[in-house]
Design an enzyme around this catalytic site. Structure first.
Site, mmCIF file in Angstrom:
data_model
loop_
_atom_site.group_PDB
_atom_site.id
_atom_site.type_symbol
_atom_site.label_atom_id
_atom_site.label_comp_id
_atom_site.label_asym_id
_atom_site.label_seq_id
_atom_site.Cartn_x
_atom_site.Cartn_y
_atom_site.Cartn_z
ATOM 1 N N ARG A 90 0.898 -1.022 0.090
ATOM 2 C CA ARG A 90 -0.031 -0.069 -0.111
ATOM 3 C C ARG A 90 0.809 1.243 -0.010
ATOM 4 O O ARG A 90 1.842 1.409 0.752
ATOM 5 C CB ARG A 90 -0.925 0.186 1.325
ATOM 6 C CG ARG A 90 -1.969 -1.208 1.096
ATOM 7 C CD ARG A 90 -3.126 -0.543 -0.039
ATOM 8 N NE ARG A 90 -4.171 -1.527 0.002
ATOM 9 C CZ ARG A 90 -4.268 -2.596 -0.646
ATOM 10 N NH1 ARG A 90 -3.541 -2.770 -1.495
ATOM 11 N NH2 ARG A 90 -5.511 -3.506 -0.334
ATOM 12 N N GLU B 234 -3.959 6.908 -4.378
ATOM 13 C CA GLU B 234 -4.464 6.438 -5.392
ATOM 14 C C GLU B 234 -5.539 6.982 -6.148
ATOM 15 O O GLU B 234 -6.644 7.157 -5.164
ATOM 16 C CB GLU B 234 -4.304 4.834 -5.514
ATOM 17 C CG GLU B 234 -3.237 4.140 -5.775
ATOM 18 C CD GLU B 234 -3.101 2.624 -5.525
ATOM 19 O OE1 GLU B 234 -2.345 2.129 -4.887
ATOM 20 O OE2 GLU B 234 -4.196 1.892 -6.125
ATOM 21 N N HIS C 25 -1.501 -0.429 -10.031
ATOM 22 C CA HIS C 25 -1.913 -1.452 -8.971
ATOM 23 C C HIS C 25 -2.285 -2.859 -9.589
ATOM 24 O O HIS C 25 -3.573 -3.043 -9.563
ATOM 25 C CB HIS C 25 -2.770 -0.885 -8.188
ATOM 26 C CG HIS C 25 -3.231 -1.505 -6.870
ATOM 27 N ND1 HIS C 25 -3.669 -0.749 -5.751
ATOM 28 C CD2 HIS C 25 -3.073 -2.739 -6.520
ATOM 29 C CE1 HIS C 25 -3.721 -1.561 -4.952
ATOM 30 N NE2 HIS C 25 -3.355 -2.926 -5.065
HETATM 31 C C1 DGY Z 1 -5.310 -6.501 -2.442
HETATM 32 O O1 DGY Z 1 -5.863 -7.571 -2.578
HETATM 33 O O2 DGY Z 1 -4.972 -6.004 -1.244
HETATM 34 C C2 DGY Z 1 -4.341 -6.130 -3.545
HETATM 35 O O3 DGY Z 1 -3.764 -4.817 -3.385
HETATM 36 C C3 DGY Z 1 -5.077 -6.288 -4.851
HETATM 37 O O4 DGY Z 1 -4.159 -6.389 -6.129
#
Ligand code: DGY
Length: 320
Positions: free
Chosen positions: A234, A263, A281
Site C-alpha cells: 500500500r 491512488e 496496481h
Molecule cells: C489486495 O488485494 O489488497 C491487492 O492490493 C489487490 O491487488
C-alpha cells in the site's frame, strides 16, 4: 435478499451470487462515488466492494448492510471498527492472490534493477546500434540481499522466488516466523538492520496506523545508495515527500511501485525519473487470480448472509 456489487468482476462469483440473491452491479466502468453508493446500494443486505471504495461509518449506517465482502486482501478501505461495532462481518480474499502478487513483485524487482522499461524504450527509440559494453548496466541478484518487510503469505512467496535467484533473504516481521525460516533460508533482523543492509527492499505488510510512513527520509538516508525499493503493498507505507526527496538526492538506485500514496493520483514528479518503474496496481491482475477472488468473495458473502461464519472473516469478534 439483495446484494450490491460496486463494479463488474469476473462472472464466476457473480453467477454464484445470482443463484442466491437479487444482484445489482454498478453499471459504469469506473469506481463508484460515495454519493452513487449511498443512493444505489441503500437497502442492500450484502455489499461486495473493491479496494477503490472507501466504506466508512456513514456508508455502513446509511446502507444498513448486514455483510461486506472486500474483493481484495487489504481491507484498509473499510472502517473495520465501525463494522465490528455493528456486528457486520467483513471478509477479504487472502491466499488466492499470493502467487500473482509475488510474481508481480519479482517482475518489478527485475524490471527496476535490469532496467527493462528503459531498455525497451531505448530499442523503440531506434538507439540499438549493436551490442554495447557499457550501456544500460543494472544490478545482479545472485548473492545479493533481499530485505522483506512483512513475512506473511505474499512475503513468503517472494522469498521462495528469491531463493531460486540465489539471493540472501532477511526479513522484518511483527509476528514470529521461526517455523519457516529454514525452509526459506530467511534470517530475522531488526527493521533498522534490514534498511541498512539490504540490496533490495520489498514491502509486504498491511497498511495500518503502525505501518503508516514506515519508510521516511531517515530510512532512505540509511539505505545503501545501490539499493532498490519495491512496493506492491500500500502506498502510504512510504512517505511520498521522502520518496521524492530520495529520488532527487539519488539516495537509492531505483524504485518499483505498484501502489501509490493517493491512488489513483500519482505525483507527476515521479515520472521524471527513469530509475522508477510505475505500474497501475496490478499485483493480483491475472485472469485466474481475479476469478478465484470473485468466487471467494461471493462464497464468503453467501455464508455471512446465511448467518454462518465466513471462511475469510476479518473481524472475528462479530461471531464471538
Ligand atoms: C489486495 O488485494 O489488497 C491487492 O492490493 C489487490 O491487488
Amino acid at each position: 435478499m439483495k446484494v450490491f456489487v460496486t463494479r463488474m468482476i469476473p462472472q464466476d462469483g457473480l453467477r454464484l451470487l445470482k443463484e442466491m440473491f437479487e444482484v445489482e452491479i454498478f453499471e459504469h466502468d469506473r469506481p463508484i462515488t460515495k454519493k452513487e453508493l449511498l443512493e444505489q446500494a441503500r437497502g442492500s443486505d450484502g455489499l461486495l466492494c473493491l479496494l477503490t471504495d472507501k466504506i466508512d461509518e456513514e456508508i455502513i449506517d446509511v446502507l444498513g448492510i448486514k455483510a461486506i465482502a472486500n474483493y481484495a486482501v487489504g481491507v484498509d478501505n473499510i472502517d473495520i471498527k465501525a463494522a465490528t461495532e455493528r456486528k457486520i462481518p467483513v471478509t477479504n480474499t487472502p491466499g488466492v492472490l499470493t502467487e500473482a502478487t509475488a510474481d508481480l513483485t519479482f517482475a518489478l524487482i527485475l524490471a527496476v534493477s535490469r532496467r527493462i522499461v528503459e531498455a525497451d524504450k531505448y530499442v523503440r527509440d531506434g538507439n540499438f546500434k549493436g551490442w554495447e559494453p557499457m550501456e544500460l548496466l543494472g544490478g545482479d541478484f545472485s548473492g545479493k540481499t533481499l530485505g522483506i518487510i512483512g513475512l506473511g503469505r505474499i512475503g513468503q512467496a517472494v522469498a521462495r522466488r528469491a531463493k531460486g535467484f540465489g539471493m540472501n533473504i532477511i526479513y522484518h516481521s511483527q509476528s514470529p516466523k521461526e517455523d519457516i525460516e529454514s525452509e526459506l533460508n530467511a534470517i530475522k533482523v531488526t527493521f533498522e538492520d534490514l534498511i541498512l543492509s539490504s540490496d533490495y527492499i520489498t514491502i509486504h505488510c498491511p497498511y495500518t496506523p503502525e505501518t503508516h510512513h514506515m519508510i521516511g527520509i531517515e530510512e532512505f538516508r540509511k539505505m545503501k545508495s545501490s539499493a532498490y525499493l519495491i512496493n506492491t503493498a500500500r502506498g502510504k507505507v512510504i512517505d511520498e515527500t521522502s520518496l521524492l526527496l530520495a529520488l532527487e538526492e539519488k539516495l537509492i538506485a531505483g524504485i518499483g511501485l505498484d501502489v501509490y500514496y493517493n491512488e489513483p493520483e500519482i505525483n507527476s514528479k515521479i515520472f521524471g525519473y527513469s530509475n522508477v518503474v510505475v505500474l497501475p496496481h496490478i499485483g493480483s491482475a491475472s485472469i485466474e487470480t481475479r476469478t478465484k477472488m470473485s468466487l471467494m468473495a461471493a462464497k464468503d458473502l453467501i455464508a455471512a448472509l446465511a448467518g454462518k461464519k465466513p471462511p475469510n472473516l476479518v473481524n472475528a469478534e462479530v461471531f464471538d
